[in-house]
Design an enzyme around this catalytic site. Structure first.
Site, mmCIF file in Angstrom:
data_model
loop_
_atom_site.group_PDB
_atom_site.id
_atom_site.type_symbol
_atom_site.label_atom_id
_atom_site.label_comp_id
_atom_site.label_asym_id
_atom_site.label_seq_id
_atom_site.Cartn_x
_atom_site.Cartn_y
_atom_site.Cartn_z
ATOM 1 N N GLU A 182 10.800 13.734 -15.568
ATOM 2 C CA GLU A 182 9.167 13.579 -15.390
ATOM 3 C C GLU A 182 8.867 14.277 -14.079
ATOM 4 O O GLU A 182 7.760 14.718 -14.170
ATOM 5 C CB GLU A 182 9.061 12.207 -15.483
ATOM 6 C CG GLU A 182 9.211 11.382 -16.796
ATOM 7 C CD GLU A 182 8.209 11.756 -17.910
ATOM 8 O OE1 GLU A 182 7.065 12.519 -17.658
ATOM 9 O OE2 GLU A 182 8.421 11.451 -19.192
ATOM 10 N N GLU A 234 -7.542 9.443 -21.887
ATOM 11 C CA GLU A 234 -6.669 10.550 -22.631
ATOM 12 C C GLU A 234 -7.640 11.223 -23.661
ATOM 13 O O GLU A 234 -7.433 11.428 -24.655
ATOM 14 C CB GLU A 234 -5.553 9.821 -23.476
ATOM 15 C CG GLU A 234 -4.563 11.248 -23.442
ATOM 16 C CD GLU A 234 -3.146 10.517 -23.969
ATOM 17 O OE1 GLU A 234 -2.225 11.561 -23.793
ATOM 18 O OE2 GLU A 234 -2.823 9.819 -24.432
ATOM 19 N N ARG A 238 -5.696 14.228 -19.551
ATOM 20 C CA ARG A 238 -4.394 13.513 -19.320
ATOM 21 C C ARG A 238 -3.465 14.077 -20.263
ATOM 22 O O ARG A 238 -2.300 13.939 -20.243
ATOM 23 C CB ARG A 238 -4.699 12.003 -19.717
ATOM 24 C CG ARG A 238 -3.542 11.049 -19.517
ATOM 25 C CD ARG A 238 -3.980 9.681 -19.399
ATOM 26 N NE ARG A 238 -2.821 8.694 -19.154
ATOM 27 C CZ ARG A 238 -2.842 7.603 -18.617
ATOM 28 N NH1 ARG A 238 -3.771 6.844 -18.463
ATOM 29 N NH2 ARG A 238 -1.741 7.067 -18.583
ATOM 30 N N HIS A 245 6.578 16.457 -24.383
ATOM 31 C CA HIS A 245 6.883 15.158 -25.224
ATOM 32 C C HIS A 245 6.657 15.084 -26.591
ATOM 33 O O HIS A 245 6.878 14.248 -27.271
ATOM 34 C CB HIS A 245 5.739 14.127 -24.581
ATOM 35 C CG HIS A 245 6.077 13.508 -23.411
ATOM 36 N ND1 HIS A 245 6.283 14.462 -22.131
ATOM 37 C CD2 HIS A 245 6.215 12.300 -22.860
ATOM 38 C CE1 HIS A 245 6.650 13.714 -21.098
ATOM 39 N NE2 HIS A 245 6.628 12.268 -21.338
ATOM 40 N N HIS A 261 14.338 8.563 -22.610
ATOM 41 C CA HIS A 261 13.227 9.118 -22.762
ATOM 42 C C HIS A 261 13.094 10.455 -21.934
ATOM 43 O O HIS A 261 12.773 11.339 -22.617
ATOM 44 C CB HIS A 261 12.141 8.281 -22.117
ATOM 45 C CG HIS A 261 10.541 8.765 -22.013
ATOM 46 N ND1 HIS A 261 9.809 9.199 -23.357
ATOM 47 C CD2 HIS A 261 10.014 9.338 -21.205
ATOM 48 C CE1 HIS A 261 8.897 9.627 -23.074
ATOM 49 N NE2 HIS A 261 8.813 9.975 -21.821
HETATM 50 N N1 GLY Z 1 3.004 9.102 -19.756
HETATM 51 C C1 GLY Z 1 1.957 9.797 -20.058
HETATM 52 C C2 GLY Z 1 0.774 9.081 -19.829
HETATM 53 O O1 GLY Z 1 0.746 8.300 -18.968
HETATM 54 O O2 GLY Z 1 -0.304 9.461 -20.114
#
Ligand code: GLY
Length: 357
Positions: A182, A234, A238, A245, A261
Site C-alpha cells: 500500500e 468515493e 478516492r 485493487h 491483502h
Molecule cells: N482502501 C481504500 C480507501 O480507503 O478508499
C-alpha cells in the site's frame, strides 16, 4: 520525539498523529467523553492495558472489549456483542469508542461507533503498517457478511488516528511486507519520493524500525489524507486509492482470503501497470518499475496462469454493483492516475501474461 500531525480535511476534519509511543496523545482526542470502550484483539492485551492505564490516569472510565483477531472480528455477532456492552455501560452520545489494532479491528470499531446511537466518536490506534497507511484513515468502516467483505458499513470519519510506530516492531515480517504494497501504491499514484526511498534500500525498507519508516508512513498518510479529505464518499478522486485493487480483490477472493491483502494488491499493481502500457498510456520503464520495486521487497508479482477466466468473472461481478462496467485505475505516468472504463477484452487478457506464473 514530537509526533507529526497530519490533518485530514473534509466535512469532519481530524488529525493523524504519527510517532513513537504516541498513544499518550490519545486522551487529547477524547476530550468531553466520560466512558471509553477500548476494542482490541487478545494479541494486543498488554498494549491495551497500557493504553487503559494512561486513559484512566487522564480521568476516563475505560472499558476494554476483547474482539477476535483479524477478519474474525468483522461479523454481525461480534458487533452485536459490542453494542450489548455499550448498552450495559449506558454509553451516551458524548462517549467514545477506541479501536486498537490492525485494519480489521479499526473497521469493526468504526462500524460499532457509526451505528451506536446513530454515531458516536471513534478514535483509531493503528498497530499495523497497512492499518496506518490505509484502513484507519479515511472513515470507511464495516463488517463482512456471508456474501462478501465489507458489505455492511458506513463512512464514519474518526475523531483522530494515532499511528504508534513502536507497535510495528512486533509485527510479523509478512504483515509488514504486505503493508508496504500500500505504501508503494501511494508512491505510484501520488508521491514519487516514496518510490525513491524504497528503491534506495529495499532490504532496509522491509525491516521494522528502519531509518526511512517514519517518512514512508508519513508520506503515505499524507497521500491518503489529501485524497479522502477531498472525496470522503468515493464520488471521484478516492477511486485512485483502488490502484492495483481490481485484480487484487479478485485474487483475494480466489484464495478465499487466505492471501494477505497487500500481497494480492502487489500482483494487481503489476497487472494494472502492464494494462496501461499495453493501452499506450504508460511508458515501459515505469511499468517495469512496478514489478522491480515490489519484487525487491519480496512481494508476490505473479499468480496462477489458469486463473484468468475466474478472476475476470470476479472483477466483473464486483464492478456490476457500480453500473455494469469494468473499471480500472491506471497511470499515465507516476503520480498521474486516471480511471478507465471497460478496456478491450484482448488487452485485459494479454496484460495478464505479465503476472501469470
Ligand atoms: N482502501 C481504500 C480507501 O480507503 O478508499
Amino acid at each position: 520525539m514530537t509526533p507529526t500531525r497530519i490533518e485530514v480535511g473534509g466535512p469532519q476534519p481530524y488529525p493523524v498523529l504519527v510517532g513513537h509511543d504516541v498513544t499518550r496523545e490519545l486522551g487529547g482526542l477524547l476530550t468531553g467523553a466520560t466512558r471509553v470502550a477500548l476494542l482490541h484483539p487478545p494479541t494486543l492485551r498488554e498494549r491495551a492495558a497500557r493504553v487503559r492505564d494512561d486513559l484512566v490516569a487522564a480521568g476516563y472510565a475505560v472499558h476494554p472489549i476483547e474482539v477476535p483477531d483479524g477478519e474474525a472480528a468483522k461479523t454481525l455477532a461480534v458487533a452485536g456483542r459490542c453494542w450489548d456492552t455499550l448498552g450495559e455501560l449506558g454509553f451516551t452520545r458524548s462517549d467514545a469508542v477506541v479501536g486498537l489494532g490492525g485494519g480489521a479491528t479499526t473497521d469493526l470499531a468504526g462500524w460499532v461507533a457509526a451505528a451506536w446511537l446513530r454515531g458516536v466518536r471513534v478514535v483509531h490506534v493503528a498497530t499495523t503498517l497497512a492499518g496506518m497507511v490505509d484502513a484507519a484513515v479515511g472513515g470507511k468502516t464495516g463488517i463482512n457478511t456471508a456474501r462478501g467483505k465489507n458489505l455492511v458499513g458506513a463512512f464514519h470519519p474518526p475523531a483522530g488516528v494515532v499511528c504508534d510506530l513502536a507497535a510495528l516492531a512486533t509485527l510479523p515480517a509478512a504483515d509488514y511486507r504486505a503493508g508496504l504494497a500500500e505504501v508503494v501504491k501511494c508512491g505510484f499514484i501520488a508521491d514519487p519520493a516514496i518510490l525513491e526511498l524504497v528503491e534506495a534500500d529495499p532490504a532496509a525498507a522491509v525491516t521494522p524500525g528502519n531509518p526511512a519508516e517514519r517518512e514512508l508512513v508519513e508520506r503515505s498518510v499524507r497521500v491518503k489524507a489529501r485524497v479522502v479529505g477531498e472525496d470522503l464518499t468515493e464520488q471521484g478522486l478516492r477511486e485512485i486509492l483502488n490502484y492495483g485493487h481490481t485484480l487484487g480483490h479478485a485474487i483475494e477472493r480466489a484464495e478465499d482470503y487466505r492471501w494477505r491483502h497487500g500481497d494480492a494488491v502487489a500482483v494487481g499493481l503489476v497487472y494494472a501497470a502492464e494494462l496501461a502500457r499495453r493501452l499506450g498510456r504508460l511508458d515501459a520503464a515505469t511499468a517495469a518499475r512496478h514489478g522491480a520495486v515490489l519484487r525487491s521487497l519480496g512481494l508476490p508479482t505473479t499468480y496462477r496462469a489458469d486463473a484468468y477466466p475466474e478472476l475476470l468473472a470476479t472483477m466483473r461481478i464486483d464492478k456490476k454493483a457500480r453500473g455494469n462496467r469494468l473499471r480500472f485505475v491506471v497511470l499515465d505516468g507516476v503520480a498521474q492516475p486516471v480511471s478507465i472504463d471497460e478496456p478491450d477484452a484482448e488487452t485485459l487478457s494479454a496484460a495478464y501474461s505479465e503476472v501469470s506464473a
